[in-house]
Design an enzyme around this catalytic site. Structure first.
Site, PDB file in Angstrom:
ATOM      1  N   ASP A   9      -7.370  -1.605  -4.496  1.00  0.00           N
ATOM      2  CA  ASP A   9      -8.176  -1.619  -3.498  1.00  0.00           C
ATOM      3  C   ASP A   9      -8.953  -0.496  -3.861  1.00  0.00           C
ATOM      4  OD1 ASP A   9      -6.648  -2.773  -1.339  1.00  0.00           O
ATOM      5  OD2 ASP A   9      -5.940  -1.313  -0.696  1.00  0.00           O
ATOM      6  N   ASP A  37       0.718  -1.545   0.377  1.00  0.00           N
ATOM      7  CA  ASP A  37       0.210   0.218  -0.314  1.00  0.00           C
ATOM      8  C   ASP A  37       0.989   1.635  -0.149  1.00  0.00           C
ATOM      9  OD1 ASP A  37      -2.210  -1.052  -0.181  1.00  0.00           O
ATOM     10  OD2 ASP A  37      -2.587  -1.159   2.055  1.00  0.00           O
TER      11      ASP A  37
END
Length: 167
Positions: free
Chosen positions: A140, A122
């Site tokens: 995501d 991330d």
């Protein structure tokens, strides 16, 4: 499957592939840019590129450092993606096909990370007044947007299809 059904399936698969490739490409870029060595890049007053290893699912839920956690999360994601593929083949609306493709592509992008690294890469970090949204990635974002589109389809468009309307 009708020609239009095949074209919607194809559309969903193209979206899944585009999301998957964009996700993997941006993660590879970020791995070399901000993960090695770890550093934050401030781009605006509300957005940074920040290295985060997410060992769980959304917002770090179910995070664990046991070796089997990534395998279980990956297996669950693959089963869900397979179920969504079955739904995609039956989709009667292009919006639903795009939405399902987005979720499938995002889910599989994160599976690759879990299998390679034991965690998801991330790096997108939005914040305001010192409060940070949990860091996320292209996969995501695609999953979240896809779920919103699925909900929209099911709440506002699917009832018309049940009565025989088509796209």
């Amino acid at each position: 499957m009708s020609d239009s059904g095949a074209s919607r399936t194809r559309l969903g698969l193209i979206i899944a592939l585009l999301i998957f490739v964009a996700d993997l490409a941006t993660k590879e870029w970020m791995l070399s840019l901000i993960f090695d060595p770890p550093r934050r890049i401030v781009l605006t007053g509300f957005f940074n590129l920040t290295p985060v290893w997410n060992r769980g699912v959304s917002f770090g839920l179910f995070a664990g450092h046991q070796e089997w956690v990534p395998w279980i999360l990956s297996a669950v994601a693959v089963v869900i993606a397979a179920g969504l593929f079955v739904w995609l083949r039956r989709a009667r609306h292009s919006l639903l096909a795009v939405a399902l493709g987005a979720v499938i592509g995002g889910a599989l992008g994160n599976v690759i990370d879990r299998l390679r690294f034991g965690a998801v890469v991330d790096f997108l970090d939005f914040h305001i007044s010192g409060y940070h949204w949990p860091a996320f990635n292209i996969a995501d974002a695609a999953i979240s947007l896809g779920v919103v589109m699925i909900l929209y389809h099911e709440l506002f468009l699917a009832s018309g299809q049940a009565s025989g309307e088509k796209e």
